[in-house]
Scaffold this active site. Structure first.
Site, PDB file in Angstrom:
ATOM      1  N   GLU A 641       0.824  -1.210   0.000  1.00  0.00           N
ATOM      2  CA  GLU A 641       0.000   0.000   0.000  1.00  0.00           C
ATOM      3  C   GLU A 641       0.857   1.258   0.000  1.00  0.00           C
ATOM      4  OE1 GLU A 641      -2.066   1.076   3.477  1.00  0.00           O
ATOM      5  OE2 GLU A 641      -3.227   2.586   2.408  1.00  0.00           O
ATOM      6  N   VAL A 645       7.519  -3.562  -3.049  1.00  0.00           N
ATOM      7  CA  VAL A 645       8.215  -4.582  -2.255  1.00  0.00           C
ATOM      8  C   VAL A 645       9.299  -5.140  -3.167  1.00  0.00           C
ATOM      9  CG1 VAL A 645       7.995  -6.725  -0.943  1.00  0.00           C
ATOM     10  CG2 VAL A 645       6.062  -5.147  -1.062  1.00  0.00           C
ATOM     11  N   LYS A 663      10.576  -3.464   1.984  1.00  0.00           N
ATOM     12  CA  LYS A 663       9.342  -2.708   1.725  1.00  0.00           C
ATOM     13  C   LYS A 663       9.728  -1.238   1.743  1.00  0.00           C
ATOM     14  CE  LYS A 663       5.667  -5.655   3.437  1.00  0.00           C
ATOM     15  NZ  LYS A 663       4.519  -5.759   4.319  1.00  0.00           N
ATOM     16  N   TYR A 711      13.945 -12.807   3.665  1.00  0.00           N
ATOM     17  CA  TYR A 711      13.364 -13.047   2.352  1.00  0.00           C
ATOM     18  C   TYR A 711      12.701 -14.417   2.328  1.00  0.00           C
ATOM     19  CZ  TYR A 711      12.737 -13.360  -2.645  1.00  0.00           C
ATOM     20  OH  TYR A 711      12.174 -13.482  -3.883  1.00  0.00           O
ATOM     21  N   ASN A 714       9.307 -18.317  -1.544  1.00  0.00           N
ATOM     22  CA  ASN A 714       8.088 -18.751  -2.249  1.00  0.00           C
ATOM     23  C   ASN A 714       6.926 -17.766  -2.158  1.00  0.00           C
ATOM     24  OD1 ASN A 714       8.763 -21.191  -3.586  1.00  0.00           O
ATOM     25  ND2 ASN A 714       9.023 -22.125  -1.576  1.00  0.00           N
ATOM     26  N   GLY A 715       7.203 -16.577  -1.614  1.00  0.00           N
ATOM     27  CA  GLY A 715       6.173 -15.533  -1.609  1.00  0.00           C
ATOM     28  C   GLY A 715       4.968 -15.905  -0.763  1.00  0.00           C
ATOM     29  N   SER A 716       3.824 -15.303  -1.092  1.00  0.00           N
ATOM     30  CA  SER A 716       2.670 -15.512  -0.220  1.00  0.00           C
ATOM     31  C   SER A 716       2.008 -16.862  -0.487  1.00  0.00           C
ATOM     32  CB  SER A 716       1.687 -14.360  -0.336  1.00  0.00           C
ATOM     33  OG  SER A 716       1.499 -14.061  -1.675  1.00  0.00           O
ATOM     34  N   ASP A 756      -6.025  -9.942  10.681  1.00  0.00           N
ATOM     35  CA  ASP A 756      -6.076 -10.121   9.218  1.00  0.00           C
ATOM     36  C   ASP A 756      -5.343 -11.395   8.811  1.00  0.00           C
ATOM     37  OD1 ASP A 756      -6.734  -9.594   6.630  1.00  0.00           O
ATOM     38  OD2 ASP A 756      -5.223  -8.036   6.317  1.00  0.00           O
TER      39      ASP A 756
HETATM   40  O1  ACK Z   1       3.075 -13.485  -3.454  1.00  0.00           O
HETATM   41  P1  ACK Z   1       4.257 -12.627  -3.535  1.00  0.00           P
HETATM   42  O2  ACK Z   1       5.357 -12.919  -4.453  1.00  0.00           O
HETATM   43  O3  ACK Z   1       4.848 -12.456  -2.042  1.00  0.00           O
HETATM   44  O4  ACK Z   1       3.791 -11.119  -3.677  1.00  0.00           O
HETATM   45  C1  ACK Z   1       3.722 -10.424  -2.483  1.00  0.00           C
HETATM   46  C2  ACK Z   1       4.325  -9.062  -2.633  1.00  0.00           C
HETATM   47  O5  ACK Z   1       5.594  -9.080  -2.011  1.00  0.00           O
HETATM   48  C3  ACK Z   1       3.484  -7.950  -1.997  1.00  0.00           C
HETATM   49  O6  ACK Z   1       3.304  -8.222  -0.652  1.00  0.00           O
HETATM   50  C4  ACK Z   1       5.924 -10.352  -1.636  1.00  0.00           C
HETATM   51  N1  ACK Z   1       6.594 -10.319  -0.355  1.00  0.00           N
HETATM   52  C5  ACK Z   1       6.235  -9.595   0.727  1.00  0.00           C
HETATM   53  N2  ACK Z   1       7.100  -9.849   1.738  1.00  0.00           N
HETATM   54  C6  ACK Z   1       8.014 -10.717   1.261  1.00  0.00           C
HETATM   55  C7  ACK Z   1       9.147 -11.360   1.836  1.00  0.00           C
HETATM   56  N3  ACK Z   1       9.519 -11.137   3.102  1.00  0.00           N
HETATM   57  N4  ACK Z   1       9.833 -12.193   1.081  1.00  0.00           N
HETATM   58  C8  ACK Z   1       9.457 -12.425  -0.202  1.00  0.00           C
HETATM   59  N5  ACK Z   1       8.395 -11.860  -0.796  1.00  0.00           N
HETATM   60  C9  ACK Z   1       7.686 -11.001  -0.060  1.00  0.00           C
HETATM   61  C10 ACK Z   1       4.643 -11.166  -1.534  1.00  0.00           C
END
Ligand code: ACK
Length: 993
Positions: A641, A645, A663, A711, A714-716, A756
């Protein structure tokens, strides 16, 4: 007409070619000739007596082969007695002999003027003697065998037509006892021509039967059989002694027993022959040699087995028919899930099992120092075997499943686990063995529970207690949490105190009342398990302590007065001090529990950064300020927001470079935006747990303002699951869920309510470890695209939020438990959207009416039950995160329980279930099913479709559903499959609508 009867026979030699075969006759193999007149080329030299009787006549057959015949035809004279005697015939070993006569005989009726003298028979006789008597012939020494009559006699007409009527007669003679014998033919006035005489005996000829040879055998004269033992042919062995019987007819009867070809030999045309190259035979028997199994060869004939090709082996006990095999390749995709000082290792089956089924796994534990850990393979690690008290569940070796739990590791220690797949030939090829390794770093272990609690002093309103430090503190004990409540109130209202030492005095108690108390210790790793409940009672009103000793009472009263005075004084002083200071230290805050009770001052419970007047003070209290020069941004991975990122690297002095997520706060922000942005870091910085995203630090002193976290490759979680639909094992999913629950337990223990919790706010690293992220207060919800404004104002992610939080903003750890249930559903359905495309208003209404999401496809029943428990309307009935962790731990320990799935085939998988009815609603009628449709987006749609039976419904296609307004793909597919399930459920007849 020719009246000389003798002349009647002259024609005979000319006809012989018609009756005697032109080529040597082949006699049956069981007949041995002693005499064959036809075989004689010269004169037979038999004696004829008187000399004008039988007459030897020579002829030739059509090949001009000479043959000898005897004939007599003195039919015109009376008293004929003409003898013809053979030469002496040695008997050999025959006991019974056969005489075969071929002759022609003239019909007396066809000879004129011979009536009264002409005969149509002659006699066959024999004399048994040990030696040849030469020409010495005496009639009376002969014994008659038989009178021989012709079956057919010939006439003059036959002669004219050149038709010869040859008779064949065979007679048996025996038993013969002497060395030889004579045969004689006595004519008493017939017209006969003896065309051939054959004398033979019968034998059972040499034969090979059942791989045993039986020699030529002469049968007995009597009816009895001769038993003959067989001899095994070369390269064979007796299975059962071979025997046969030789009959008097020269036939072999009743074979018994047999011989079997030796290993390396096979039966070919009654013999045992060597196996050809490329074939083998390892056992005795008459089977064929077998082709060498895969990865083996035999270069020579007669192989008992085939040798293995290079790098292939045969384990002891492997049959020769089995292919040669090799050690398996290494296990794949090792995933570690660390929980304090234990780790669950999970891996996939090796790509190549080496051609065997006896694959097991062995896990070797090494404790390592130096290098990096946590998922990476670390650089220069120095490793030594783990201590013997590290324990493996179910065990470290001979594992048949692809998971193991390793417990009792040391806290904050690097370990490398080498997981090796082994099979029956691994020990034969040590150099070919491969393993997969994973290196982890354990976290701090929580302390073990307090087990010994003592009551020191009791009064009307207070009690003093002491206890022993936990047996395994696993670190420095920061404090103890003492929770107590009136026994009768059963935990509906309780009080919590913290104490640094091992004793406490509880004041303000009711007199004469029973209380229950539990204590748990806390270290940097968090809280340990709670002690068992300890019961104590306060004294009754009239009772004072130590009534036996009034002195003690006096001292106690005066001490109490002194303490009260001192406390009041301190309170006034502290109160003043606090009024002067607007920022409070976290340890001094009073925090409310979800149930409205006070949390008394404690150490490191969560502190709301908004209570700080200056937010930058909060952020610097909880987050490390990083120098922007230590951060390298690599790429943008998403948008938040407040800004982008990114992924990048953080290299702090004298530390290893690590991957980080960054971020950023985009330019042109307001003060409030900056405050809200950094609030997340202030919150995150207070947490230290393997399942909570770790804050590395913030950049506030230069621009852009940044929050730097670990980091997560695998993202969210939601998009990760959608990308890997149906690719994980149940145990892997439960491992992820366990991590989330463990993180949430930590947050709720800290007194932090997330508000949330959703799969989109969980991040996943390369080891599949899930970490809770996205912290904040009102900002969180502003940030969340799922959040919607409620009637009471404020934005709420409706689908994830408990009804009481939607209705009157009652956010507690219990409402987080509701959201956890939704995350559980999202995980088990691989990122499906909860309630699909139903509108928020429909979701609120359906949930309020008691409907709940159905079990995802193949969802284990226990997990679905856990979801339903999290979705209890009454929030106090929802499980605590501690209980959720323990339920999931049990599932991990007993993966078999995951196999029982919540049955989705018996009901439509897309329908909400009525919680007020039974757990699994029955699908008895189509009407029931249609009732179940009411909370679907297509609920009205079906009212426009006419359906009369299950049959028509079962044929409904996704196209049909589109026509009636069900346009969302998920429900479309599920409705179609549900209709099919319904069809099979009720296919025994039409269902009432
Ligand atoms: O699903 P994603 O690739 O994983 O897309 C979102 C995006 O940033 C917006 O939130 C990615 N993201 C957020 N925090 C992290 C983190 N700590 N490590 C890797 N990806 C992240 C998240």
């Amino acid at each position: 007409m020719d009246c000389n009867p003798r002349s009647l026979l002259f024609i005979l030699p000319l006809l012989l070619s018609c009756v005697i075969p032109a080529f040597p006759v082949i006699y049956p193999p069981n007949e041995v000739n002693l005499l064959d007149s036809k075989a004689s080329q010269g004169e037979l030299g038999w004696i004829s007596y008187p000399s004008h009787g039988w007459e030897e006549i020579s002829g030739v057959d059509e090949h001009y082969t000479p043959i000898r015949t005897f004939q007599v035809c003195n039919v015109m004279e009376y008293s004929q007695n003409n003898w013809l005697r053979t030469n002496w015939i040695p008997r050999q070993s025959a006991q019974k002999i056969y005489v075969e006569l071929k002759f022609t005989l003239r019909d007396c009726n066809s000879i004129p003027l011979v009536l009264g003298t002409c005969k149509e028979t002659f006699n066959l006789l024999y004399q048994d003697t040990d030696d040849d008597q030469g020409s010495h012939f005496r009639e009376h020494l002969f014994t008659k065998i038989d009178t021989i009559a012709a079956d057919e006699s010939f006439t003059q007409m036959d002669l004219g037509d050149r038709i010869l009527k040859l008779n064949t007669e065979v007679r048996e003679v025996g038993p013969m006892t002497k060395k030889g014998f004579y045969l004689a033919f006595q004519d008493v006035g017939a017209c006969v021509a003896l065309v051939s005489v054959r004398v033979y005996f019968k034998k059972c000829p040499y034969i090979v039967r059942n791989l045993a040879s039986f020699p030529d055998t002469i049968p007995m004269d009597s009816q009895s059989l001769v038993e003959v033992k067989g001899q095994c042919v070369n390269h064979s062995k007796e299975e059962e002694p071979p025997r046969m019987y030789c009959s008097t007819e020269g036939e072999w009867l009743v074979p018994i027993g047999k011989c079997l070809c030796n290993p390396g030999y096979e039966e070919r045309s009654n013999t045992c022959q060597m196996c050809r190259a490329g074939f083998y035979k390892s056992t005795l028997g008459n089977m064929e040699c077998s082709k060498c199994p895969p990865h083996s060869v035999s270069h020579h004939e007669g192989s008992l087995h085939c040798g293995c090709e290079k790098n292939y082996f045969r384990a002891e006990g492997d049959p020769a028919s089995m292919a040669c095999t090799r050690p398996p390749s290494a296990p794949r995709n090792v995933i570690s899930s660390i929980n304090e000082t234990s780790v669950i290792l999970d891996w996939s089956w090796p790509e190549d099992a080496g051609g065997r089924r006896d694959v097991t796994f062995t896990v070797l534990c090494k404790r390592c120092r130096g290098g990096a850990a946590n998922g990476s393979n670390g650089g220069n690690l120095r490793c030594e075997p783990c201590r013997s008290n590290v324990h493996f569940l179910p065990r470290a070796t001979g594992l048949h499943n692809t998971t193991v739990t390793v417990g009792d590791l040391l806290a904050h220690t690097n370990y490398t686990f080498e997981i090796e797949a082994l099979n029956g030939v691994s020990s034969l090829a040590p150099k070919m063995r491969q393993y997969a390794a994973v290196t982890i770093t354990t976290n701090q272990a929580a302390p073990s529970p307090v087990t010994v609690i003592r009551k020191e002093k009791t009064s009307r309103n207070s009690v003093s207690l002491s206890w022993q430090q936990p047996e395994r503190p696993n670190g420095i004990i920061l404090d103890y949490e003492i929770k107590y409540y009136e026994k009768e109130e059963q935990e509906t209202s309780y009080t919590i105190l913290r104490a640094r030492g091992c004793n406490v005095t509880l004041n303000g108690l009711k007199p004469n009342t029973a209380y229950l108390l539990q204590i748990r210790a806390r270290t940097a790793a968090g809280y340990g398990a709670t002690s068992p409940s300890f019961q104590f009672e306060t004294s009754p009103d009239s009772f004072s302590i130590s009534s036996e000793n009034s002195q003690v009472v006096l001292i106690a009263i005066s001490s109490a007065v002194a303490i009260i005075l001192l406390t009041v004084l301190l309170y006034v002083l502290i109160g003043r001090f606090c009024c002067h200071s607007k920022s409070k230290h976290p340890d001094e805050k009073r925090l409310h529990f979800g149930n409205g009770h006070l949390r008394l001052p404690g150490i490191r419970t969560y502190v709301d950064p908004h209570t700080y007047e200056d937010p930058s003070q909060a952020v610097h209290e909880f987050a490390k300020e990083l120098d922007a020069s230590c951060i390298a941004i690599d790429k943008v991975v998403g948008a938040g927001e407040f800004g982008e990122v990114c992924s990048g690297r953080l290299k702090l002095p004298s530390k290893k470079e690590i991957c980080v997520a960054i971020k950023t706060l985009k330019g042109g922000y307001t003060d409030k935006q900056r405050r809200d942005f950094l609030a997340e870091a202030s919150i995150m910085g207070q947490f230290d747990h393997p399942n909570i995203i770790r804050l590395e630090g913030v950049v506030t002193r230069s621009k852009p303002v940044m929050i730097v976290t670990e980091y997560m490759e695998n993202g969210s979680l939601d998009s990760f699951l959608r990308k890997h639909d149906a690719q994980f094992t149940g145990i892997q999913l439960v491992g992820m869920l366990r991590g989330i629950a463990s993180g949430m337990k930590y947050l709720s223990d800290m007194g932090y309510v997330h508000r949330d919790l959703a799969a989109r706010n969980i991040l996943v690293n390369s080891n599949l470890v899930c970490k809770v992220s996205d912290f904040g207060l009102s900002r969180v919800l502003e940030d969340d695209p799922e959040a919607a404004y409620t009637t009471r104002g404020g934005k709420i992610p409706i689908r994830w939020t408990a009804p009481e939080a939607i209705a009157y903003r009652k956010f507690t750890s219990a409402s987080d438990a509701w959201s956890y249930g939704i995350v559980l559903w999202e995980v088990m359905s691989y990122g499906e959207r909860p309630y699909w495309e139903m509108s928020n208003q429909d979701v609120i209404k359906a949930v309020d009416e008691g409907y709940r999401l159905p079990p995802p496809m193949d969802c284990p029943a226990t997990l679905y039950q856990l979801m339903l428990d999290c979705w209890q309307k009454e929030r106090n009935n929802r499980p605590k995160f501690e209980q959720i962790v323990s339920i999931l731990d049990k599932l991990i320990r007993n993966p078999g329980s995951l196999k029982i799935t919540a049955n989705t085939t018996s009901r439509p998988a897309n329908l909400l279930l009525d919680r007020s009815s039974s757990e699994v609603p029955s699908m008895g009628t189509l009407g029931d099913w249609m009732d179940g449709m009411r909370t679907l987006p297509c609920k009205e749609a079906f009212s426009g479709v006419s359906y009369s039976s299950c049959d028509t419904l079962a044929k409904t296609s996704t196209e049909d559903l589109k026509k009636v307004g069900v346009t969302i793909v998920g429900p479309q597919k599920k409705i179609v499959s549900s209709l099919k399930a319904l069809d099979s459920h009720t296919k025994n007849g039409p269902v009432p609508v």
